[in-house]
Design an enzyme around this catalytic site. Structure first.
Site, PDB file in Angstrom:
ATOM      1  N   ASN A  10     -53.800 -47.209  82.976  1.00 19.18           N
ATOM      2  CA  ASN A  10     -52.993 -47.916  81.977  1.00 19.18           C
ATOM      3  C   ASN A  10     -51.533 -47.699  82.359  1.00 19.18           C
ATOM      4  O   ASN A  10     -50.969 -46.635  82.109  1.00 19.18           O
ATOM      5  CB  ASN A  10     -53.290 -47.379  80.578  1.00 19.18           C
ATOM      6  N   ARG A  89     -56.048 -51.585  82.300  1.00 21.03           N
ATOM      7  CA  ARG A  89     -55.657 -52.212  81.046  1.00 21.03           C
ATOM      8  C   ARG A  89     -54.558 -53.227  81.355  1.00 21.03           C
ATOM      9  O   ARG A  89     -53.537 -52.890  81.949  1.00 21.03           O
ATOM     10  CB  ARG A  89     -55.121 -51.179  80.062  1.00 21.03           C
ATOM     11  N   HIS A 178     -54.390 -54.678  70.709  1.00 19.72           N
ATOM     12  CA  HIS A 178     -55.275 -53.551  70.379  1.00 19.72           C
ATOM     13  C   HIS A 178     -56.750 -53.963  70.386  1.00 19.72           C
ATOM     14  O   HIS A 178     -57.579 -53.345  69.727  1.00 19.72           O
ATOM     15  CB  HIS A 178     -54.940 -52.957  68.989  1.00 19.72           C
ATOM     16  N   ARG A 239     -41.051 -50.976  64.673  1.00 19.90           N
ATOM     17  CA  ARG A 239     -41.057 -52.433  64.542  1.00 19.90           C
ATOM     18  C   ARG A 239     -41.087 -52.830  63.073  1.00 19.90           C
ATOM     19  O   ARG A 239     -41.750 -52.206  62.254  1.00 19.90           O
ATOM     20  CB  ARG A 239     -42.262 -53.042  65.269  1.00 19.90           C
ATOM     21  N   GLU A 383     -60.233 -46.320  73.914  1.00 27.16           N
ATOM     22  CA  GLU A 383     -60.032 -47.537  74.693  1.00 27.16           C
ATOM     23  C   GLU A 383     -60.405 -47.336  76.160  1.00 27.16           C
ATOM     24  O   GLU A 383     -60.879 -48.270  76.828  1.00 27.16           O
ATOM     25  CB  GLU A 383     -58.574 -47.990  74.571  1.00 27.16           C
TER      26      GLU A 383
END
Length: 400
Positions: A10, A89, A178, A239, A383
């Site tokens: 990743n 990923r 996600h 965010r 993940e």
């Protein structure tokens, strides 16, 4: 007996996370991260058999150097010949990539082209792919896309209220992110329910520095809170989540902000950090909450209310609801956040068991609902296992 292992990579713009896994069982041989790449304090750490080893990286401190250090570690532990594939990923696959994909020059071109939709992520993912190809060129390289799971959303869920031509000509629509996390925890929830994923109707809340809520009908994503970019949706660490678009015009036209300043404001200075004025780390804010900090309380209240409101609104996408999942760093570890959210969802039949809720942290999995409540679980995400498993499955199907 020789194991068949998948190396999961990743890659970020200044980091490279990795994990070596047995794809069927999810057994992790080792994991690690290279951090601060391209800077003078670049380092790489490995965790294997419960022991952690950290090394400094030599100039030029780039991703190739990190990969070289990773290869040296693999060789020193005599694992190289057990690796059968590399799973990467990749954040954005647009509408084109809905499944695990064998990486070819054409696929790399498409990932580069899709960088306009994920300018901070896809270019970095490509750097990781190309660095891995230099030393693992004899192995299959497979891309697992963050957006793939959400490509089952119906048009009514992903189309914005904008001229349709913007979608057709420029791909402006909701994509969601996600995806591997939501898929993994939904599969785990189906085990708790003792029925196939294809028969499960769930809402999944991935809560960390980035947050997303996903609604899963008959095992498929039918809506999710993140949209064209990872800025839409609920309040997050830095965010803003959903805001009135008119605020952007006000900031530019009335307050003199540049577009770059607005971008930085909404992505890096808002959310929990912006409201609390303290931190984007929920642990810090919760500690201040206990000491009576008013801004910390406001940040937590806004965070939990927006998430509960999104969960409640997503129930409109389902005919039945089997349960709610909490995952991600905050979702897995903060009993305070989970309790506050569930207390706002009594209309959906959720009530929390305080003791069970307090117990679930540091990787513990299980239900946190009271006896007469609708089901609710804490499920740690994995993940990397999804990437390893889907990489192996693709290669097996090609071999057949």
């Amino acid at each position: 007996m020789k194991k068949s292992l998948v190396l999961v990579i990743n890659c970020g713009s200044s980091s490279l996370k990795f994990s070596l896994m047995e794809p069927n069982s999810g057994e992790e041989v080792f994991n690690g991260i290279a951090q601060c790449l391209l800077l003078n304090n670049a380092s790489i750490s490995f965790k294997m058999n419960g022991e952690k080893q950290e090394l400094s990286l030599k100039a030029p401190f780039d991703h190739d150097v990190a990969i070289s250090a990773l290869v040296a570690f693999i060789n020193n532990n005599h694992l190289f010949h057990q690796i059968t594939a590399i799973g990467h990923r990749v954040v954005h696959g647009g509408e084109k990539y809905c499944h695990p994909t064998l990486i070819t020059p054409k696929v790399k071109q498409q990932v580069h082209k899709l960088a306009k939709l994920a300018p901070l992520h896809n270019p970095a993912n490509l750097v990781g792919i190309e660095a891995a190809e230099k030393v693992f060129g004899h192995l299959a390289q497979v891309a697992i896309f963050d957006t793939a799971f959400h490509q089952t959303m119906p048009e009514k869920a992903y189309i914005y209220g904008l001229p349709y031509s913007l979608y057709k000509e420029h791909g402006i629509r909701r994509y969601g992110f996600h995806g591997t996390s939501h898929y993994f925890v939904a599969k785990q929830a189906s085990i708790h329910l003792n029925k196939p994923l294809e028969q499960c109707n769930l809402i999944s809340a991935h809560l960390g520095n980035g947050c997303s809520i996903s609604v899963i009908a008959d095992g498929k994503s039918v809506d999710t809170s993140l949209g064209f970019t990872p800025l839409e949706g609920v309040v997050m660490g830095t965010r803003s989540g959903d805001v009135d678009p008119g605020i952007i015009f006000y900031l530019v036209n009335q307050l003199g902000y540049s577009l770059d300043q607005v971008d930085n404001l909404l992505n890096k200075e808002s959310g929990l950090l912006g409201i609390s004025g303290l931190s984007n780390d929920c642990r810090t804010i919760e500690a201040e909450l206990l000491s009576g900090n008013v801004r910390a309380k406001l940040a937590i209240d806004v965070f939990c209310y927006r998430i509960a409101k999104k969960i409640a609104s997503f129930s409109a996408s389902l005919q039945t609801l089997d349960g709610l999942i909490f995952t991600g760093g905050i979702g897995e570890n903060s009993s305070t956040i989970r309790g506050l959210i569930l207390n706002q969802l009594s209309l959906l039949g959720f009530t929390v068991d305080e003791q069970l809720n307090l117990e679930k942290r540091f990787g513990q999995q299980g239900n946190i609902n009271s006896t007469n409540s609708r089901a609710c679980w804490v499920i740690p995400t994995n993940e990397e296992w999804v990437i390893a498993e889907q990489t192996q499955r693709l290669l097996t199907s090609i071999g057949e």
